[in-house]
Design a protein around this motif. Structure first.
Motif, PDB file in Angstrom:
ATOM      1  N   VAL A 356      38.638  54.117  29.948  1.00  0.00           N
ATOM      2  CA  VAL A 356      37.550  54.735  30.714  1.00  0.00           C
ATOM      3  C   VAL A 356      36.482  53.705  31.053  1.00  0.00           C
ATOM      4  N   TYR A 357      36.102  52.898  30.063  1.00  0.00           N
ATOM      5  CA  TYR A 357      35.031  51.935  30.280  1.00  0.00           C
ATOM      6  C   TYR A 357      35.544  50.514  30.503  1.00  0.00           C
ATOM      7  N   ALA A 358      36.746  50.220  30.022  1.00  0.00           N
ATOM      8  CA  ALA A 358      37.273  48.866  30.198  1.00  0.00           C
ATOM      9  C   ALA A 358      37.616  48.577  31.651  1.00  0.00           C
ATOM     10  N   ALA A 359      37.771  49.627  32.477  1.00  0.00           N
ATOM     11  CA  ALA A 359      38.125  49.406  33.886  1.00  0.00           C
ATOM     12  C   ALA A 359      37.067  48.592  34.611  1.00  0.00           C
ATOM     13  N   ARG A 360      35.805  48.650  34.144  1.00  0.00           N
ATOM     14  CA  ARG A 360      34.727  47.896  34.783  1.00  0.00           C
ATOM     15  C   ARG A 360      34.626  46.464  34.266  1.00  0.00           C
ATOM     16  N   PRO A 362      37.147  43.403  33.624  1.00  0.00           N
ATOM     17  CA  PRO A 362      38.497  42.832  33.690  1.00  0.00           C
ATOM     18  C   PRO A 362      38.872  42.029  32.451  1.00  0.00           C
ATOM     19  N   GLN A 363      37.895  41.325  31.846  1.00  0.00           N
ATOM     20  CA  GLN A 363      38.233  40.520  30.674  1.00  0.00           C
ATOM     21  C   GLN A 363      38.686  41.388  29.509  1.00  0.00           C
ATOM     22  N   VAL A 364      38.113  42.593  29.404  1.00  0.00           N
ATOM     23  CA  VAL A 364      38.538  43.504  28.342  1.00  0.00           C
ATOM     24  C   VAL A 364      39.916  44.074  28.660  1.00  0.00           C
ATOM     25  N   SER A 365      40.139  44.438  29.913  1.00  0.00           N
ATOM     26  CA  SER A 365      41.456  44.956  30.304  1.00  0.00           C
ATOM     27  C   SER A 365      42.542  43.910  30.103  1.00  0.00           C
ATOM     28  N   ASP A 366      42.207  42.648  30.333  1.00  0.00           N
ATOM     29  CA  ASP A 366      43.185  41.578  30.095  1.00  0.00           C
ATOM     30  C   ASP A 366      43.600  41.529  28.629  1.00  0.00           C
ATOM     31  N   VAL A 367      42.619  41.637  27.738  1.00  0.00           N
ATOM     32  CA  VAL A 367      42.925  41.596  26.305  1.00  0.00           C
ATOM     33  C   VAL A 367      43.726  42.828  25.892  1.00  0.00           C
ATOM     34  N   ILE A 368      43.392  43.993  26.463  1.00  0.00           N
ATOM     35  CA  ILE A 368      44.168  45.200  26.160  1.00  0.00           C
ATOM     36  C   ILE A 368      45.616  45.024  26.598  1.00  0.00           C
ATOM     37  N   ALA A 369      45.818  44.481  27.797  1.00  0.00           N
ATOM     38  CA  ALA A 369      47.176  44.268  28.295  1.00  0.00           C
ATOM     39  C   ALA A 369      47.932  43.296  27.399  1.00  0.00           C
ATOM     40  N   ASP A 370      47.301  42.201  27.009  1.00  0.00           N
ATOM     41  CA  ASP A 370      47.973  41.232  26.134  1.00  0.00           C
ATOM     42  C   ASP A 370      48.306  41.850  24.780  1.00  0.00           C
ATOM     43  N   ALA A 390      57.564  54.139  24.688  1.00  0.00           N
ATOM     44  CA  ALA A 390      57.230  54.841  25.928  1.00  0.00           C
ATOM     45  C   ALA A 390      55.713  54.966  26.088  1.00  0.00           C
ATOM     46  N   GLU A 391      55.016  55.232  24.999  1.00  0.00           N
ATOM     47  CA  GLU A 391      53.554  55.337  25.071  1.00  0.00           C
ATOM     48  C   GLU A 391      52.922  53.976  25.353  1.00  0.00           C
ATOM     49  N   LEU A 392      53.470  52.920  24.775  1.00  0.00           N
ATOM     50  CA  LEU A 392      52.977  51.577  25.071  1.00  0.00           C
ATOM     51  C   LEU A 392      53.164  51.242  26.546  1.00  0.00           C
ATOM     52  N   ASP A 393      54.315  51.612  27.086  1.00  0.00           N
ATOM     53  CA  ASP A 393      54.561  51.379  28.515  1.00  0.00           C
ATOM     54  C   ASP A 393      53.538  52.124  29.370  1.00  0.00           C
ATOM     55  N   ARG A 394      53.243  53.348  28.980  1.00  0.00           N
ATOM     56  CA  ARG A 394      52.283  54.145  29.750  1.00  0.00           C
ATOM     57  C   ARG A 394      50.890  53.538  29.686  1.00  0.00           C
ATOM     58  N   GLN A 395      50.479  53.111  28.496  1.00  0.00           N
ATOM     59  CA  GLN A 395      49.156  52.507  28.351  1.00  0.00           C
ATOM     60  C   GLN A 395      49.066  51.180  29.101  1.00  0.00           C
ATOM     61  N   LEU A 396      50.154  50.422  29.120  1.00  0.00           N
ATOM     62  CA  LEU A 396      50.138  49.155  29.869  1.00  0.00           C
ATOM     63  C   LEU A 396      50.050  49.412  31.362  1.00  0.00           C
ATOM     64  N   THR A 397      50.725  50.433  31.823  1.00  0.00           N
ATOM     65  CA  THR A 397      50.642  50.781  33.257  1.00  0.00           C
ATOM     66  C   THR A 397      49.223  51.128  33.671  1.00  0.00           C
ATOM     67  N   ILE A 398      48.532  51.897  32.814  1.00  0.00           N
ATOM     68  CA  ILE A 398      47.142  52.261  33.105  1.00  0.00           C
ATOM     69  C   ILE A 398      46.262  51.011  33.114  1.00  0.00           C
ATOM     70  N   THR A 399      46.488  50.126  32.153  1.00  0.00           N
ATOM     71  CA  THR A 399      45.667  48.907  32.062  1.00  0.00           C
ATOM     72  C   THR A 399      45.870  48.025  33.302  1.00  0.00           C
ATOM     73  N   LEU A 400      47.109  47.832  33.703  1.00  0.00           N
ATOM     74  CA  LEU A 400      47.385  46.991  34.879  1.00  0.00           C
ATOM     75  C   LEU A 400      46.824  47.617  36.153  1.00  0.00           C
ATOM     76  N   ALA A 401      46.848  48.960  36.207  1.00  0.00           N
ATOM     77  CA  ALA A 401      46.257  49.627  37.362  1.00  0.00           C
ATOM     78  C   ALA A 401      44.749  49.388  37.423  1.00  0.00           C
ATOM     79  N   ASN A 402      44.099  49.345  36.270  1.00  0.00           N
ATOM     80  CA  ASN A 402      42.655  49.048  36.241  1.00  0.00           C
ATOM     81  C   ASN A 402      42.372  47.633  36.731  1.00  0.00           C
ATOM     82  N   LEU A 403      43.278  46.703  36.432  1.00  0.00           N
ATOM     83  CA  LEU A 403      43.075  45.314  36.822  1.00  0.00           C
ATOM     84  C   LEU A 403      43.248  45.123  38.320  1.00  0.00           C
ATOM     85  N   THR A 404      44.092  45.940  38.939  1.00  0.00           N
ATOM     86  CA  THR A 404      44.354  45.781  40.375  1.00  0.00           C
ATOM     87  C   THR A 404      43.382  46.562  41.249  1.00  0.00           C
ATOM     88  N   ASP A 405      42.637  47.516  40.644  1.00  0.00           N
ATOM     89  CA  ASP A 405      41.684  48.317  41.452  1.00  0.00           C
ATOM     90  C   ASP A 405      40.487  47.479  41.884  1.00  0.00           C
TER      91      ASP A 405
END
Length: 405
Positions: A356-360, A362-370, A390-405
């Motif tokens: 929710v807040y990491a989307a703003r 990018p450096q935090v989203s990068d660490v979440i993705a890693d 499967a849940e890890l895949d879903r969370q990674l998809t959300i994180t990568l989507a935040n990085l591309t927005d």
């Protein structure tokens, strides 16, 4: 009980106060019999002893007030800057308890020692005055150490490290251990409730957070060949009169009150969560620190550090086996703990809110993705981790989507 005593500001000071009073009576006996064994330079005139003890007592009780003020200020800072849920670590700090106990014991000892000083004698009670001086020196040393500790305890890295270490101790016991709980029986496939016939619901008798559940005690409360489904879990909030247990078949009417009473005793319910069995609470605290850093102060660096420690917590948790949620004991009793979190639930609790807040940031989203990629590699190929992957895949998809927005 032991956890409550560790958090109590009364227990350790009370024990130290009683101990000092016992020592005071022993010193009173020594002062009447072994006075000549002390060097002459350690003997004080009664007037000097009265002035010395009065000064120590006044300074000690004033210092105790300052220490209480420092403790309250540190609690306010930790609550406002990090999370109210980290306060329990400040209350549980045994060194703070010892300091408060030492100051109160010094004050009480000096006051009682004043009553023993006879101004008509040549010297004051030497052992009593000497022990008062030793207590004073010890208090000064402990105060200096306490000031150093309280500064370090406000460092967010130290707070998160203590949360991580306490949670890792619970994870190390999985699937069974002295804190997590003992093995209740052999794993079995959970029966279908629709095929079990009539049931009996045991209601909750109290409101509060479930801190501990003794599943062995729960099984022991019901007759043989009974299916017991626990309708709560450690870390959940229990509401009065809501279902606590569901039993198939219903027990005899004359046993229902006893079963309800014993079932309530098999759980520790309190006004707040604790880390006695609650691994999920460790995840919650690290999340709180990260969310507070991102939402209030926009401190992305603290959030990055919290996510890194979430990775250190989640990796051993995903590698560990969790207790079976359906077991049968040697008397044919089946215990269902279907509300206990599985690996996928832990993953969701670790990362879902951060998006929710990491989307703003990018450096935090990068660490979440890693971190998620690291966890994917850790549990790759492990049996029974399909839902977690499967849940890890879903969370990674959300994180990568935040990085591309």
């Amino acid at each position: 009980m032991s956890d409550r005593l560790r958090q109590s500001l009364l227990f350790v000071p009370a024990v130290m106060l009683i101990g000092v009073l016992v020592i005071g009576f022993a010193l009173d006996w020594l002062d009447g019999r072994l006075t000549r064994l002390l060097p002459q330079r350690l003997a004080f005139a009664p007037d000097v002893a009265v002035l010395l003890l009065s000064t120590i007592a006044g300074a000690t009780i004033t210092t105790a007030g300052v220490v209480f003020s420092l403790l309250v200020v540190s609690l306010q800072l930790a609550s406002g800057q990090f999370s109210p849920r980290v306060l329990r670590r400040f209350w549980r700090d045994r060194f703070s308890h010892v300091l408060i106990g030492l100051l109160l014991a010094t004050f009480a000892f000096c006051v009682l020692a004043l009553a023993r000083v006879n101004t008509h004698e040549e010297i004051a009670p030497p052992y009593t005055v000497l022990f008062a001086l030793l207590l004073t020196v010890a208090s000064v040393i402990v105060i200096v150490v306490y000031l150093d500790r309280i500064i370090l305890q406000q460092y967010v890295g130290d707070i998160m490290h203590r949360v991580l270490e306490e949670t890792l101790r619970l994870i190390a016991e999985l699937p069974y251990g002295p804190h997590i709980g003992e093995r209740r029986g052999k794993p079995v496939s959970p029966p279908d409730p629709d095929t079990l016939g009539p049931s009996f619901v045991v209601p909750a008798r109290i409101n509060g957070w479930v801190q501990q559940i003794s599943t062995r005690s729960l099984l022991a409360t019901v007759p043989a060949h009974t299916v017991v489904r626990v309708e709560t879990r450690v870390g959940a909030y229990l509401t009065l009169d809501t279902p606590l247990l569901t039993l198939w078949p219903p027990p005899p009417p004359d046993q229902r009150e006893r079963i309800g009473r014993l079932a309530a005793r098999s759980m520790i319910v309190a006004t707040s969560r604790s880390m006695q069995q609650d691994i999920d609470f460790g995840i919650r605290q690290l999340n709180d620190i990260a969310l507070r850093a991102l939402s209030d102060d926009n401190d992305a660096t603290t959030a990055v550090e919290a996510v890194a420690r979430l990775g250190s917590l989640m990796r051993p948790l995903l590698l560990a086996s969790l207790p079976a949620r359906s077991v049968e004991d040697d008397r044919g009793r089946i215990l269902l703990t279907l509300r206990d979190p599985d690996h996928a639930t832990y993953v969701r609790h670790a990362f879902a809110q951060l998006h929710v807040y990491a989307a703003r940031h990018p450096q935090v989203s990068d660490v979440i993705a890693d971190t998620i990629r690291m966890l994917q590699m850790a549990c790759e190929g492990l049996p029974g981790r399909e839902a977690a992957r499967a849940e890890l895949d879903r969370q990674l998809t959300i994180t990568l989507a935040n990085l591309t927005d």
